[in-house]
Design an enzyme around this catalytic site. Structure first.
Site, short mmCIF file in Angstrom:
data_model
loop_
_atom_site.label_atom_id
_atom_site.label_comp_id
_atom_site.label_asym_id
_atom_site.label_seq_id
_atom_site.Cartn_x
_atom_site.Cartn_y
_atom_site.Cartn_z
N GLY A 1 5.41 8.42 9.19
CA GLY A 1 6.52 7.47 9.15
C GLY A 1 7.25 7.42 10.49
O GLY A 1 7.47 8.47 11.10
N ARG B 1 9.26 8.18 25.92
CA ARG B 1 9.74 8.02 27.30
C ARG B 1 9.88 9.37 28.00
O ARG B 1 9.44 9.55 29.14
CB ARG B 1 11.09 7.29 27.27
CG ARG B 1 11.81 7.20 28.60
CD ARG B 1 13.13 6.46 28.39
NE ARG B 1 13.88 6.31 29.63
CZ ARG B 1 14.79 7.17 30.04
NH1 ARG B 1 15.04 8.27 29.34
NH2 ARG B 1 15.46 6.94 31.16
N VAL C 1 8.41 12.23 27.30
CA VAL C 1 7.12 12.89 27.55
C VAL C 1 6.40 12.22 28.73
O VAL C 1 5.88 12.90 29.62
CB VAL C 1 6.23 12.87 26.28
CG1 VAL C 1 4.84 13.43 26.58
CG2 VAL C 1 6.88 13.65 25.15
N ARG D 1 -1.29 6.38 9.23
CA ARG D 1 -1.74 7.60 8.57
C ARG D 1 -3.27 7.47 8.47
O ARG D 1 -3.74 6.58 7.76
CB ARG D 1 -1.10 7.75 7.20
CG ARG D 1 0.42 7.95 7.28
CD ARG D 1 1.05 8.15 5.93
NE ARG D 1 2.46 8.50 6.06
CZ ARG D 1 3.48 7.68 5.80
NH1 ARG D 1 3.26 6.46 5.40
NH2 ARG D 1 4.73 8.11 5.94
N ASP E 1 5.06 17.05 9.22
CA ASP E 1 4.09 18.10 8.91
C ASP E 1 2.64 17.60 8.96
O ASP E 1 1.75 18.30 9.44
CB ASP E 1 4.36 18.69 7.52
CG ASP E 1 5.50 19.69 7.55
OD1 ASP E 1 5.85 20.14 8.66
OD2 ASP E 1 6.04 20.01 6.48
N THR F 1 11.06 12.72 12.15
CA THR F 1 11.08 12.11 10.81
C THR F 1 12.53 12.01 10.37
O THR F 1 13.33 12.92 10.63
CB THR F 1 10.29 12.91 9.76
OG1 THR F 1 10.71 12.50 8.45
CG2 THR F 1 10.49 14.41 9.87
N ILE F 2 12.86 10.93 9.69
CA ILE F 2 14.26 10.78 9.25
C ILE F 2 14.64 11.80 8.18
O ILE F 2 15.81 12.04 7.94
CB ILE F 2 14.55 9.35 8.73
CG1 ILE F 2 13.74 9.04 7.46
CG2 ILE F 2 14.37 8.31 9.80
CD1 ILE F 2 14.29 7.86 6.66
N ASP F 3 13.63 12.40 7.53
CA ASP F 3 13.92 13.27 6.37
C ASP F 3 14.48 14.64 6.74
O ASP F 3 15.01 15.34 5.87
CB ASP F 3 12.64 13.47 5.54
CG ASP F 3 12.22 12.22 4.80
OD1 ASP F 3 12.98 11.23 4.83
OD2 ASP F 3 11.14 12.23 4.19
N ASP G 1 12.87 17.28 7.13
CA ASP G 1 12.25 18.19 6.15
C ASP G 1 11.19 19.10 6.78
O ASP G 1 10.29 19.56 6.08
CB ASP G 1 11.64 17.39 4.99
CG ASP G 1 10.55 16.44 5.46
OD1 ASP G 1 10.42 16.22 6.69
OD2 ASP G 1 9.81 15.93 4.61
N GLY H 1 13.98 10.10 1.33
CA GLY H 1 13.74 11.55 1.29
C GLY H 1 12.74 11.82 0.18
O GLY H 1 13.11 12.09 -0.95
N ARG H 2 11.45 11.71 0.54
CA ARG H 2 10.40 11.80 -0.46
C ARG H 2 10.38 13.17 -1.12
O ARG H 2 10.25 13.29 -2.31
CB ARG H 2 9.06 11.52 0.21
CG ARG H 2 7.94 11.39 -0.77
CD ARG H 2 6.64 10.88 -0.19
NE ARG H 2 6.53 10.93 1.25
CZ ARG H 2 5.82 10.06 1.95
NH1 ARG H 2 5.20 9.09 1.34
NH2 ARG H 2 5.71 10.19 3.26
N GLU I 1 15.53 9.89 -2.98
CA GLU I 1 14.31 9.16 -3.38
C GLU I 1 13.34 10.02 -4.20
O GLU I 1 12.77 9.56 -5.19
CB GLU I 1 13.62 8.66 -2.11
CG GLU I 1 12.31 7.96 -2.30
CD GLU I 1 11.57 7.78 -0.96
OE1 GLU I 1 12.06 8.22 0.09
OE2 GLU I 1 10.49 7.19 -1.00
N ARG J 1 25.90 -0.40 -11.00
CA ARG J 1 24.90 -1.14 -10.23
C ARG J 1 24.07 -0.15 -9.42
O ARG J 1 24.60 0.84 -8.90
CB ARG J 1 25.57 -2.11 -9.24
CG ARG J 1 26.31 -3.24 -9.93
CD ARG J 1 25.33 -4.27 -10.47
NE ARG J 1 26.02 -5.45 -10.95
CZ ARG J 1 26.45 -5.63 -12.20
NH1 ARG J 1 26.30 -4.67 -13.10
NH2 ARG J 1 27.05 -6.75 -12.55
O1 F6P Z 1 8.88 10.31 5.96
C1 F6P Z 1 9.96 9.48 5.97
C2 F6P Z 1 9.95 8.53 4.81
O2 F6P Z 1 10.82 7.49 5.17
C3 F6P Z 1 10.31 9.12 3.46
O3 F6P Z 1 11.69 9.34 3.30
C4 F6P Z 1 9.76 8.08 2.54
O4 F6P Z 1 9.51 8.59 1.27
C5 F6P Z 1 8.49 7.68 3.21
O5 F6P Z 1 8.67 7.94 4.58
C6 F6P Z 1 8.10 6.25 3.00
O6 F6P Z 1 6.88 6.03 3.59
P1 F6P Z 1 6.19 4.58 3.72
O7 F6P Z 1 6.88 3.89 4.85
O8 F6P Z 1 4.78 4.87 3.98
O9 F6P Z 1 6.45 3.88 2.44
#
Ligand code: F6P
Length: 320
Positions: free
Chosen positions: A12, A22, A24, A73, A104, A126-128, A130, A171-172, A223, A244
């Site tokens: 992602g 930039r 690197v 991927r 990872d 990664t935004i997560d 994690d 946040g998967r 998420e 909502r």
């Molecule tokens: O790894 C970051 C992330 O944005 C997760 O929070 C999310 O679940 C996933 O990627 C979504 O991935 P995709 O863009 O492949 O749907």
């Protein structure tokens, strides 16, 4: 000594990846190395989709979200055949080292290609947030601030209508975005995979707060928990408060990186090139207590990420 450094982004995308590319590229050139940009991550490595980058190729990208190298991927890269083709392409383009920016999965790919004799350094993006070996991943701060801005807007209308808003953030597998924006936006409750939750108790708490004059409510759901629509329906049914549900989704992955992400990208990118210049390989760059360090990739992948329970627990005092 490394001569040609390939750079790729994989998995992602995250705001700040361009700033890392930039860093690197420029740090490589500054040290007398050649820099080669690989498009679409490991898939581009297999397809030989790469080009030499000069300092001007990374002009005007430090402030841009996404990744100019694109991302993917790659299933084929997980096969022996794919790895062999990737290694052949590295040899063809003279690439002896790779800087791989991602999560990872990206580091697992780096480990695989390093076994074929390519030196690899991972940068966490990664935004997560994690990734276990590091306190920080590039993109996290921007995503937090994007989610924060969106929730602030939702709260305006939630307040006007005396409603409850259930907001699902990305946040998967991790609730780091949820817990931080939940505290930062004054959520009534944050629901994550890391901490047990009881919706009946949440509804009870809302009803008690309503008796004290509270008119609107916000529930942040990570998420990975899923079922946000069901959570919203349950709350409405058990409290009678109109509810909502909003799923923020990919908006959280875009936008100009914050200062924190740009600076972190610059630091990590330069650090990665330093590692290669010093002959190191199979390392992941990490932030620990404010300082950059590096870990062996296998060791990094084996670590477990702490969840900030303390931050989560603050909610019980703050949401009265
Ligand atoms: O790894 C970051 C992330 O944005 C997760 O929070 C999310 O679940 C996933 O990627 C979504 O991935 P995709 O863009 O492949 O749907």
């Amino acid at each position: 000594m490394s001569r040609t450094i390939g750079i790729l982004t994989s998995g992602g995308d995250a705001p700040g990846m361009n700033a890392a590319i930039r860093a690197v590229v420029r740090a490589s050139i500054a040290k007398g190395f050649k820099a080669v940009g690989i498009r679409r991550g490991y898939q581009g490595l297999i397809e030989g989709d790469m080009y030499e980058m000069n300092a001007r190729d990374v002009s005007d990208i430090v402030q841009r979200g996404g990744t100019i190298l694109y991302t993917a991927r790659s299933k084929k890269f997980m096969t022996e055949e794919g790895l062999d083709i990737a290694k052949e392409n590295c040899d063809k383009f003279g690439i002896d080292s790779l800087v791989c920016i991602g999560g990872d999965g990206t580091f697992r790919g780096a480990l695989d290609i390093s076994k074929k004799g390519v030196k690899c350094i991972g940068i966490p993006g990664t935004i997560d947030n994690d990734i276990a070996c590091t306190d920080y991943t590039i993109g996290f701060d921007t995503a937090l601030n994007t989610a924060l801005g969106m929730i602030d807007k939702i709260k305006d209308t939630e307040m006007s209508h005396s409603r409850c808003s259930v907001v699902e953030v990305m946040g998967r597998r991790a609730g780091h975005i949820a817990v931080n924006v939940g505290v930062a936006t004054g959520a009534t409750e944050v629901i994550t995979v890391e901490k047990e939750f009881n919706l009946a108790e949440t509804c009870q708490k809302m009803l008690e707060q309503k008796k004290t004059g509270k008119r609107h409510f916000e529930i942040v759901v990570a998420e990975g928990v899923g079922h946000s629509e069901d959570i919203g329906a349950y709350i409405q049914e058990h409290t009678g408060i109109e509810t909502r549900v909003t799923i923020l989704g990919h908006v959280q992955r875009g936008g100009a990186p914050t200062c924190t992400d740009r600076v972190m990208a610059a630091r990590m990118g330069c650090y990665a090139v330093d590692l290669l210049a010093n002959g190191l390989t199979n390392r992941v760059v990490a932030l620990k207590n404010g300082h950059l360090v590096d870990y062996d990739i296998v060791e990094a992948l084996g670590m477990r990420k702490n969840y900030d329970e303390h931050l989560h627990n603050l909610l019980s005092d703050l949401s009265l």
